[in-house]
Design a protein around this motif. Structure first.
Motif, PDB file in Angstrom:
ATOM      1  N   TYR A 187      42.185  26.882  39.672  1.00  0.00           N
ATOM      2  CA  TYR A 187      43.365  26.319  40.545  1.00  0.00           C
ATOM      3  C   TYR A 187      44.618  26.732  40.207  1.00  0.00           C
ATOM      4  O   TYR A 187      45.025  26.301  39.002  1.00  0.00           O
ATOM      5  CB  TYR A 187      43.169  24.643  40.543  1.00  0.00           C
ATOM      6  N   ASP A 188      45.431  27.510  40.770  1.00  0.00           N
ATOM      7  CA  ASP A 188      46.770  27.992  40.498  1.00  0.00           C
ATOM      8  C   ASP A 188      47.795  26.897  40.795  1.00  0.00           C
ATOM      9  O   ASP A 188      48.135  26.708  41.815  1.00  0.00           O
ATOM     10  CB  ASP A 188      46.994  29.040  41.178  1.00  0.00           C
ATOM     11  N   SER A 189      48.139  26.234  39.788  1.00  0.00           N
ATOM     12  CA  SER A 189      49.068  24.903  40.053  1.00  0.00           C
ATOM     13  C   SER A 189      50.415  25.490  40.433  1.00  0.00           C
ATOM     14  O   SER A 189      51.447  24.757  40.818  1.00  0.00           O
ATOM     15  CB  SER A 189      49.230  24.154  38.848  1.00  0.00           C
ATOM     16  N   THR A 190      50.859  26.624  39.782  1.00  0.00           N
ATOM     17  CA  THR A 190      52.446  27.055  39.954  1.00  0.00           C
ATOM     18  C   THR A 190      52.381  27.478  41.331  1.00  0.00           C
ATOM     19  O   THR A 190      53.475  27.188  42.107  1.00  0.00           O
ATOM     20  CB  THR A 190      52.226  28.775  39.236  1.00  0.00           C
ATOM     21  N   ASN A 191      51.593  27.922  42.124  1.00  0.00           N
ATOM     22  CA  ASN A 191      51.602  28.394  43.637  1.00  0.00           C
ATOM     23  C   ASN A 191      51.039  27.406  44.663  1.00  0.00           C
ATOM     24  O   ASN A 191      51.036  27.514  45.634  1.00  0.00           O
ATOM     25  CB  ASN A 191      51.077  29.735  43.676  1.00  0.00           C
ATOM     26  N   GLY A 192      50.108  26.339  43.957  1.00  0.00           N
ATOM     27  CA  GLY A 192      49.343  25.512  44.802  1.00  0.00           C
ATOM     28  C   GLY A 192      48.501  25.896  45.596  1.00  0.00           C
ATOM     29  O   GLY A 192      48.206  25.865  46.716  1.00  0.00           O
ATOM     30  N   LEU A 193      47.341  26.795  45.038  1.00  0.00           N
ATOM     31  CA  LEU A 193      46.279  27.566  45.629  1.00  0.00           C
ATOM     32  C   LEU A 193      45.238  27.752  45.011  1.00  0.00           C
ATOM     33  O   LEU A 193      45.205  27.622  43.581  1.00  0.00           O
ATOM     34  CB  LEU A 193      46.725  28.555  46.396  1.00  0.00           C
ATOM     35  N   LEU A 194      43.962  27.899  45.176  1.00  0.00           N
ATOM     36  CA  LEU A 194      42.853  28.293  44.825  1.00  0.00           C
ATOM     37  C   LEU A 194      42.739  29.958  44.679  1.00  0.00           C
ATOM     38  O   LEU A 194      43.047  30.481  45.524  1.00  0.00           O
ATOM     39  CB  LEU A 194      41.528  27.788  45.476  1.00  0.00           C
ATOM     40  N   ARG A 195      42.634  30.534  43.634  1.00  0.00           N
ATOM     41  CA  ARG A 195      42.201  31.831  43.420  1.00  0.00           C
ATOM     42  C   ARG A 195      40.785  32.190  42.880  1.00  0.00           C
ATOM     43  O   ARG A 195      40.397  31.301  41.935  1.00  0.00           O
ATOM     44  CB  ARG A 195      43.104  32.459  42.263  1.00  0.00           C
ATOM     45  N   VAL A 196      40.309  33.390  43.344  1.00  0.00           N
ATOM     46  CA  VAL A 196      38.888  33.346  42.939  1.00  0.00           C
ATOM     47  C   VAL A 196      38.854  34.777  42.547  1.00  0.00           C
ATOM     48  O   VAL A 196      39.494  35.944  42.891  1.00  0.00           O
ATOM     49  CB  VAL A 196      37.903  33.343  44.191  1.00  0.00           C
ATOM     50  N   SER A 197      37.924  35.343  41.451  1.00  0.00           N
ATOM     51  CA  SER A 197      37.819  36.456  40.750  1.00  0.00           C
ATOM     52  C   SER A 197      36.458  36.847  40.225  1.00  0.00           C
ATOM     53  O   SER A 197      35.904  36.072  39.767  1.00  0.00           O
ATOM     54  CB  SER A 197      38.944  36.660  39.747  1.00  0.00           C
ATOM     55  N   LYS A 198      35.920  38.067  40.514  1.00  0.00           N
ATOM     56  CA  LYS A 198      34.650  38.493  40.069  1.00  0.00           C
ATOM     57  C   LYS A 198      34.799  38.668  38.401  1.00  0.00           C
ATOM     58  O   LYS A 198      33.876  38.660  37.620  1.00  0.00           O
ATOM     59  CB  LYS A 198      34.109  39.310  40.551  1.00  0.00           C
ATOM     60  N   ASP A 199      35.951  39.242  38.090  1.00  0.00           N
ATOM     61  CA  ASP A 199      35.878  40.025  36.785  1.00  0.00           C
ATOM     62  C   ASP A 199      37.221  39.578  35.905  1.00  0.00           C
ATOM     63  O   ASP A 199      37.439  40.284  34.746  1.00  0.00           O
ATOM     64  CB  ASP A 199      36.323  41.552  36.891  1.00  0.00           C
ATOM     65  N   GLY A 200      37.970  38.501  36.303  1.00  0.00           N
ATOM     66  CA  GLY A 200      39.061  37.745  35.705  1.00  0.00           C
ATOM     67  C   GLY A 200      40.236  38.785  35.528  1.00  0.00           C
ATOM     68  O   GLY A 200      41.213  38.389  35.057  1.00  0.00           O
ATOM     69  N   VAL A 201      40.171  39.784  36.559  1.00  0.00           N
ATOM     70  CA  VAL A 201      41.318  40.779  36.476  1.00  0.00           C
ATOM     71  C   VAL A 201      42.093  40.754  37.841  1.00  0.00           C
ATOM     72  O   VAL A 201      43.214  40.600  38.261  1.00  0.00           O
ATOM     73  CB  VAL A 201      41.098  41.961  36.016  1.00  0.00           C
ATOM     74  N   THR A 202      41.084  40.942  38.788  1.00  0.00           N
ATOM     75  CA  THR A 202      41.540  41.096  40.450  1.00  0.00           C
ATOM     76  C   THR A 202      41.361  39.681  40.881  1.00  0.00           C
ATOM     77  O   THR A 202      40.172  39.194  40.881  1.00  0.00           O
ATOM     78  CB  THR A 202      40.749  42.238  41.097  1.00  0.00           C
ATOM     79  N   TRP A 203      42.126  39.068  41.736  1.00  0.00           N
ATOM     80  CA  TRP A 203      42.059  37.827  42.099  1.00  0.00           C
ATOM     81  C   TRP A 203      42.252  37.829  43.466  1.00  0.00           C
ATOM     82  O   TRP A 203      43.275  38.707  44.270  1.00  0.00           O
ATOM     83  CB  TRP A 203      43.076  36.902  41.431  1.00  0.00           C
ATOM     84  N   GLU A 204      41.561  37.173  44.411  1.00  0.00           N
ATOM     85  CA  GLU A 204      41.863  36.922  45.812  1.00  0.00           C
ATOM     86  C   GLU A 204      42.360  35.526  45.985  1.00  0.00           C
ATOM     87  O   GLU A 204      41.917  34.339  45.282  1.00  0.00           O
ATOM     88  CB  GLU A 204      40.554  36.964  46.469  1.00  0.00           C
ATOM     89  N   LYS A 205      43.456  35.493  46.538  1.00  0.00           N
ATOM     90  CA  LYS A 205      44.182  34.130  46.981  1.00  0.00           C
ATOM     91  C   LYS A 205      43.610  33.361  48.186  1.00  0.00           C
ATOM     92  O   LYS A 205      42.948  34.065  49.090  1.00  0.00           O
ATOM     93  CB  LYS A 205      45.483  34.323  47.508  1.00  0.00           C
TER      94      LYS A 205
END
Length: 291
Positions: free
Chosen positions: A146-164
């Motif tokens: 949970y990205d509190s800076t931007n108020g959204l959920l982010r998801v990543s398989k490798d911890g490097v590339t994220w999907e908003k």
């Protein structure tokens, strides 16, 4: 009905305060006084049990701590960062986010950081300077943050590339261990549910929870702003109150398995091994807010 509405309003107010606390806080350099019982800890943002040795780790406003042989809190490593989102994976790796300690040369938002040696050292993984994750969950080989800076959920398989994914204002998240598309979020209006992996969330609905943790399909735990612990065996469709965590307003909750869980409140970190019926204090905590 009037008493119930008043209670719900008070609980919602407490959750709003939790949602607002520590957002963008870069640390206040609070003293870490030495006492006969060891350093005082407060402002807990996460708790976890390491899978290899069952050791407790507590992420706070001033570093990560673990109990020594006498149950006194000991700082792990030498970083007194404000650790916000915190999770221990099944592989034993620590994932965290937050803000650097005062005076440390680092971006105000740490992004995702990782430790492979139980918190002694940390490495930057991604989004440094961009994101402060206030909640992190791992399931199905995926990191949900949970990205509190931007108020959204982010998801990543490798911890490097994220999907908003979906936008929302939340305190905590939990992913179904049986379905990667089912994600719950605690909000000031109640539990919000997603059935598409967090791309969209429905409106918040009762019950009002501060923190949730979902390790086993039949054991979804939720703790309300007053510290009452609830259990759902059907993925949140219905709930049963199973006990109350001592110590006042909750700061963190982690279910290790269907019967073992750890919760932090304003006066301590407590562990239950009987599905929340009874609790044992593992660490003393100086009163302070959570997230």
């Amino acid at each position: 009905m009037k008493k119930r509405l008043i209670a719900l309003s008070a609980s919602a107010a407490a959750l709003v305060l939790s949602l607002s606390a520590c957002s963008g806080d870069t640390g206040d350099g609070a003293a870490d006084p030495k006492t006969p019982s060891g350093p005082a800890i407060s402002h807990i943002h996460g708790v976890g049990i390491h899978p290899s040795d069952g050791k407790l780790y507590v992420a706070t406003h001033n570093g990560v701590y673990t109990p020594d042989e006498d149950g006194r809190p000991q700082l792990v490593g030498d970083r007194k960062d404000d650790f916000m989102g915190f999770a221990i994976g099944e592989d034993g790796k620590f994932l965290a986010s937050g803000h650097p300690a005062p005076g440390r040369d680092a971006p105000a938002n740490l992004g995702l950081i990782e430790s492979t040696d139980k918190g002694r050292t940390w490495q930057d993984r991604s989004l440094s300077g961009e994101v402060d994750f206030h909640a992190i969950d791992q399931a199905h080989g995926t990191i949900y943050g949970y990205d509190s800076t931007n108020g959204l959920l982010r998801v990543s398989k490798d911890g490097v590339t994220w999907e908003k994914r979906g936008e929302l204002r939340a305190l905590d998240i939990a992913v179904s261990p049986g379905d990667p598309d089912t994600v719950l979020a605690t909000t000031e209006s109640g539990l919000a549910r997603s059935t598409d992996g967090g791309k969209t969330f429905g409106p918040g609905a009762e019950p009002l929870m501060a923190h949730v943790s979902w390790t086993a399909p039949e054991a979804l735990y939720g703790i309300d702003p007053a510290g009452r612990l609830n259990l759902s065996a059907d993925g949140g469709k219905s709930w049963k109150e199973v006990g109350t965590v001592p110590g006042g307003q909750p700061q963190a909750l982690t279910a290790v398995d269907a019967g073992r869980l750890v919760a932090a409140t304003q006066d301590g970190v407590y562990e239950s091994v009987d599905a929340g019926k009874t609790f044992t204090k593992r660490l003393d905590v100086s009163s302070g807010g959570g997230h």
